[in-house]
Design a protein around this motif. Structure first.
Motif, PDB file in Angstrom:
ATOM      1  N   LEU A 264      11.709 -18.482  10.696  1.00 26.73           N
ATOM      2  CA  LEU A 264      10.428 -17.782  10.606  1.00 26.73           C
ATOM      3  C   LEU A 264      10.614 -16.372  11.155  1.00 26.73           C
ATOM      4  O   LEU A 264      11.167 -16.213  12.238  1.00 26.73           O
ATOM      5  CB  LEU A 264       9.421 -18.553  11.465  1.00 26.73           C
ATOM      6  N   MET A 265      10.200 -15.367  10.385  1.00 25.87           N
ATOM      7  CA  MET A 265      10.384 -13.982  10.834  1.00 25.87           C
ATOM      8  C   MET A 265       9.066 -13.220  10.761  1.00 25.87           C
ATOM      9  O   MET A 265       8.273 -13.427   9.833  1.00 25.87           O
ATOM     10  CB  MET A 265      11.398 -13.286   9.935  1.00 25.87           C
ATOM     11  N   THR A 266       8.906 -12.320  11.725  1.00 20.97           N
ATOM     12  CA  THR A 266       7.700 -11.486  11.732  1.00 20.97           C
ATOM     13  C   THR A 266       8.060 -10.120  12.303  1.00 20.97           C
ATOM     14  O   THR A 266       8.987 -10.025  13.113  1.00 20.97           O
ATOM     15  CB  THR A 266       6.566 -12.174  12.537  1.00 20.97           C
ATOM     16  N   PRO A 267       7.382  -9.052  11.886  1.00 23.51           N
ATOM     17  CA  PRO A 267       7.720  -7.728  12.418  1.00 23.51           C
ATOM     18  C   PRO A 267       7.673  -7.687  13.944  1.00 23.51           C
ATOM     19  O   PRO A 267       6.761  -8.239  14.570  1.00 23.51           O
ATOM     20  CB  PRO A 267       6.670  -6.810  11.784  1.00 23.51           C
ATOM     21  N   ASP A 268       8.675  -7.050  14.495  1.00 23.43           N
ATOM     22  CA  ASP A 268       8.842  -6.936  15.936  1.00 23.43           C
ATOM     23  C   ASP A 268       7.629  -6.239  16.570  1.00 23.43           C
ATOM     24  O   ASP A 268       7.063  -5.317  15.982  1.00 23.43           O
ATOM     25  CB  ASP A 268      10.101  -6.102  16.188  1.00 23.43           C
ATOM     26  N   SER A 269       7.291  -6.669  17.786  1.00 15.61           N
ATOM     27  CA  SER A 269       6.085  -6.095  18.406  1.00 15.61           C
ATOM     28  C   SER A 269       6.293  -4.656  18.877  1.00 15.61           C
ATOM     29  O   SER A 269       5.335  -4.014  19.302  1.00 15.61           O
ATOM     30  CB  SER A 269       5.579  -6.970  19.544  1.00 15.61           C
ATOM     31  N   ARG A 270       7.532  -4.140  18.802  1.00 18.01           N
ATOM     32  CA  ARG A 270       7.702  -2.712  19.115  1.00 18.01           C
ATOM     33  C   ARG A 270       7.330  -1.823  17.931  1.00 18.01           C
ATOM     34  O   ARG A 270       7.203  -0.612  18.052  1.00 18.01           O
ATOM     35  CB  ARG A 270       9.143  -2.428  19.552  1.00 18.01           C
ATOM     36  N   LEU A 271       7.184  -2.439  16.767  1.00 18.58           N
ATOM     37  CA  LEU A 271       6.711  -1.682  15.592  1.00 18.58           C
ATOM     38  C   LEU A 271       5.198  -1.444  15.746  1.00 18.58           C
ATOM     39  O   LEU A 271       4.546  -2.126  16.549  1.00 18.58           O
ATOM     40  CB  LEU A 271       7.012  -2.477  14.321  1.00 18.58           C
ATOM     41  N   PRO A 272       4.640  -0.508  14.968  1.00 17.20           N
ATOM     42  CA  PRO A 272       3.192  -0.241  15.127  1.00 17.20           C
ATOM     43  C   PRO A 272       2.320  -1.325  14.487  1.00 17.20           C
ATOM     44  O   PRO A 272       1.727  -1.132  13.430  1.00 17.20           O
ATOM     45  CB  PRO A 272       3.002   1.120  14.453  1.00 17.20           C
ATOM     46  N   ILE A 273       2.280  -2.468  15.161  1.00 15.53           N
ATOM     47  CA  ILE A 273       1.453  -3.581  14.669  1.00 15.53           C
ATOM     48  C   ILE A 273       0.381  -3.884  15.714  1.00 15.53           C
ATOM     49  O   ILE A 273       0.514  -3.492  16.867  1.00 15.53           O
ATOM     50  CB  ILE A 273       2.274  -4.887  14.465  1.00 15.53           C
TER      51      ILE A 273
ATOM     52  N   SER B 159       0.820  -1.205   0.000  1.00  6.59           N
ATOM     53  CA  SER B 159       0.000   0.000   0.000  1.00  6.59           C
ATOM     54  C   SER B 159       0.858   1.261   0.000  1.00  6.59           C
ATOM     55  O   SER B 159       1.931   1.291   0.588  1.00  6.59           O
ATOM     56  CB  SER B 159      -0.887  -0.008   1.247  1.00  6.59           C
ATOM     57  N   LYS B 160       0.316   2.288  -0.614  1.00  7.00           N
ATOM     58  CA  LYS B 160       0.992   3.591  -0.550  1.00  7.00           C
ATOM     59  C   LYS B 160       0.694   4.274   0.797  1.00  7.00           C
ATOM     60  O   LYS B 160       1.346   5.234   1.182  1.00  7.00           O
ATOM     61  CB  LYS B 160       0.556   4.490  -1.704  1.00  7.00           C
ATOM     62  N   TRP B 161      -0.292   3.768   1.524  1.00  2.59           N
ATOM     63  CA  TRP B 161      -0.657   4.359   2.815  1.00  2.59           C
ATOM     64  C   TRP B 161       0.249   3.795   3.890  1.00  2.59           C
ATOM     65  O   TRP B 161       0.345   2.588   4.045  1.00  2.59           O
ATOM     66  CB  TRP B 161      -2.130   4.066   3.157  1.00  2.59           C
ATOM     67  N   ARG B 162       0.920   4.663   4.623  1.00  2.00           N
ATOM     68  CA  ARG B 162       1.881   4.213   5.621  1.00  2.00           C
ATOM     69  C   ARG B 162       1.249   4.185   7.007  1.00  2.00           C
ATOM     70  O   ARG B 162       0.356   4.976   7.308  1.00  2.00           O
ATOM     71  CB  ARG B 162       3.091   5.164   5.657  1.00  2.00           C
ATOM     72  N   ARG B 163       1.768   3.335   7.865  1.00  2.00           N
ATOM     73  CA  ARG B 163       1.349   3.271   9.262  1.00  2.00           C
ATOM     74  C   ARG B 163       2.191   4.271  10.051  1.00  2.00           C
ATOM     75  O   ARG B 163       3.422   4.149  10.093  1.00  2.00           O
ATOM     76  CB  ARG B 163       1.569   1.838   9.766  1.00  2.00           C
ATOM     77  N   ALA B 164       1.506   5.249  10.638  1.00  6.65           N
ATOM     78  CA  ALA B 164       2.236   6.269  11.398  1.00  6.65           C
ATOM     79  C   ALA B 164       2.635   5.726  12.768  1.00  6.65           C
ATOM     80  O   ALA B 164       1.920   4.920  13.353  1.00  6.65           O
ATOM     81  CB  ALA B 164       1.359   7.494  11.566  1.00  6.65           C
ATOM     82  N   ASN B 165       3.781   6.156  13.253  1.00  7.82           N
ATOM     83  CA  ASN B 165       4.255   5.679  14.561  1.00  7.82           C
ATOM     84  C   ASN B 165       3.690   6.505  15.711  1.00  7.82           C
ATOM     85  O   ASN B 165       3.537   6.016  16.815  1.00  7.82           O
ATOM     86  CB  ASN B 165       5.785   5.747  14.619  1.00  7.82           C
ATOM     87  N   SER B 166       3.420   7.778  15.423  1.00  5.31           N
ATOM     88  CA  SER B 166       3.077   8.659  16.534  1.00  5.31           C
ATOM     89  C   SER B 166       1.577   8.909  16.638  1.00  5.31           C
ATOM     90  O   SER B 166       1.110  10.029  16.643  1.00  5.31           O
ATOM     91  CB  SER B 166       3.802   9.991  16.350  1.00  5.31           C
ATOM     92  N   VAL B 167       0.816   7.816  16.658  1.00  5.65           N
ATOM     93  CA  VAL B 167      -0.622   7.929  16.898  1.00  5.65           C
ATOM     94  C   VAL B 167      -0.952   6.962  18.025  1.00  5.65           C
ATOM     95  O   VAL B 167      -0.065   6.255  18.511  1.00  5.65           O
ATOM     96  CB  VAL B 167      -1.460   7.565  15.643  1.00  5.65           C
ATOM     97  N   LEU B 168      -2.214   6.897  18.426  1.00  3.66           N
ATOM     98  CA  LEU B 168      -2.585   5.936  19.481  1.00  3.66           C
ATOM     99  C   LEU B 168      -2.038   4.563  19.107  1.00  3.66           C
ATOM    100  O   LEU B 168      -2.174   4.138  17.964  1.00  3.66           O
ATOM    101  CB  LEU B 168      -4.110   5.833  19.550  1.00  3.66           C
ATOM    102  N   PRO B 169      -1.425   3.854  20.034  1.00  4.32           N
ATOM    103  CA  PRO B 169      -0.753   2.602  19.702  1.00  4.32           C
ATOM    104  C   PRO B 169      -1.640   1.612  18.932  1.00  4.32           C
ATOM    105  O   PRO B 169      -2.810   1.438  19.265  1.00  4.32           O
ATOM    106  CB  PRO B 169      -0.374   2.032  21.062  1.00  4.32           C
ATOM    107  N   PHE B 170      -1.046   0.991  17.946  1.00  2.00           N
ATOM    108  CA  PHE B 170      -1.795   0.049  17.114  1.00  2.00           C
ATOM    109  C   PHE B 170      -2.007  -1.285  17.798  1.00  2.00           C
ATOM    110  O   PHE B 170      -2.704  -2.148  17.298  1.00  2.00           O
ATOM    111  CB  PHE B 170      -1.131  -0.102  15.744  1.00  2.00           C
ATOM    112  N   GLN B 171      -1.389  -1.462  18.974  1.00  2.00           N
ATOM    113  CA  GLN B 171      -1.677  -2.683  19.724  1.00  2.00           C
ATOM    114  C   GLN B 171      -3.105  -2.638  20.270  1.00  2.00           C
ATOM    115  O   GLN B 171      -3.628  -3.656  20.719  1.00  2.00           O
ATOM    116  CB  GLN B 171      -0.667  -2.895  20.845  1.00  2.00           C
ATOM    117  N   ALA B 172      -3.720  -1.450  20.239  1.00  2.61           N
ATOM    118  CA  ALA B 172      -5.116  -1.339  20.640  1.00  2.61           C
ATOM    119  C   ALA B 172      -5.988  -1.536  19.406  1.00  2.61           C
ATOM    120  O   ALA B 172      -5.720  -0.961  18.352  1.00  2.61           O
ATOM    121  CB  ALA B 172      -5.369   0.037  21.242  1.00  2.61           C
TER     122      ALA B 172
END
Ligand SMILES: Cc1ncc(COP(=O)(O)O)c(C=O)c1O
Length: 307
Positions: free
Chosen positions: A207-216, A145-158
């Protein structure tokens, strides 16, 4: 289309499906402040039905509300646990999907409305293969996607309803361009997840997956797959994954309660690995379904039997 079932649990009691309505002044309709979950139940090997990881889903619902801060769920954990089971049983849900949804009701307006009542719904429905009937066998084609996940918003873990407007446009763009799902990157260009799934790649047996400190979103299926992979002796890394890592992966797949374990066949024009699903994806997919269907002793206490 979602086919109505018999009952929805609304604010403490089961009501007929058609009566579970909200007023147009419901705050969350205007400002997107709600939290929700998606849970599945499966038919198990012994013929009974079990909800998969109900405990983890309810914990995440309360965590999401705590992150959102202005949503105070007016029920205890055990009241909601009982309500989810009651809803599944009253509807004879069997194998299906359960959506707890917590929203701010009517009263005040403006983004910060502190005293609006908090409304809680538990909605069941039959949901087949989220990404298409044969997606689990043949894999799906995805675009970035051209739409990026911003880091500085309410945490995406929610799992907040408003987060999903970006997911919707990313998925719409992917479908318009002839793909079945979108992969979202963060502002630095690291791979984050799908519009409603976590992502894994396999490279040289790891097996690799994005780190949970990223906005996932810290997916419960993601966690289950990590556990199952480790239990079967696989090397697992939570790390930073670039677009180049993705293109050079031997295998890739999405995980999610709705998407389950869905192989990724191609990313844009690039085919992932040499076979889809790849052998590790296939093994984890099998282990996942054996686990949700109670084919192994439930050593993690992931199953809540509902009959
Ligand atoms: C953005 C996002 N990522 C990942 C997932 C997968 O999470 P889970 O495995 O807990 O369903 C979901 C599904 O809820 C999601 O919406």
């Amino acid at each position: 289309m979602v086919k109505p079932m018999e009952f929805i649990w609304m604010d403490g009691k089961l009501v007929p499906w058609g009566e579970a309505n909200v007023h147009v002044m419901t705050h969350s309709l205007h400002y997107g402040m709600g939290v929700f979950e998606g849970i599945r139940s499966y038919r198990c090997a012994d013929g009974r039905f079990a909800i998969f990881r109900l405990n983890s889903h309810l914990n995440r619902l309360f965590e999401s509300a705590a992150i959102a801060e202005i949503i105070k769920i007016p029920y205890t954990y055990s009241e909601l646990e009982k309500a989810v089971i009651e809803t599944a049983q009253a509807n004879k849900l069997g194998e299906g999907y359960i959506r707890p949804l917590v929203v701010l009701g009517e009263g005040n307006m403006g983004p910060l409305s502190k005293d609006n009542p908090v409304r809680v719904f538990i909605i069941p429905w039959k949901w087949g293969r989220y990404l298409g009937r044969d997606a689990l066998d043949r894999g799906i084609s995805v675009s970035i996607s051209k739409w990026r996940r911003a880091n500085s918003v309410l945490p995406f873990q929610a799992k907040i309803t408003g987060h999903y407007v970006n997911a919707a446009v990313a998925r719409r763009d992917a479908e318009k361009a002839g793909f079945e799902e979108a992969i979202i990157k963060d502002e630095s260009g690291y791979i984050i997840e799908g519009s409603a799934e976590n992502i894994f790649i396999v490279k040289d047996g790891t097996l690799m997956t994005p780190d949970s400190r990223l906005p996932i979103l810290r997916g419960i299926t993601r966690d289950s797959i990590i556990c199952l992979a480790k239990d079967s002796g696989m090397r697992v890394e939570e790390t930073y994954i670039s677009e180049a890592d993705l293109s050079n992966a031997d295998e890739a797949f999405f995980t999610g309660t709705a998407a389950e374990v869905t192989p990724i066949k191609n990313i844009g024009e690039i085919f992932v690995g040499t076979a889809c699903p790849g052998p590790i994806t296939e093994k984890l997919q099998t282990l996942y379904f054996q686990t949700v269907r109670g084919e192994f002793p439930d050593k993690h206490h992931w199953l809540t039997y509902i009959d």
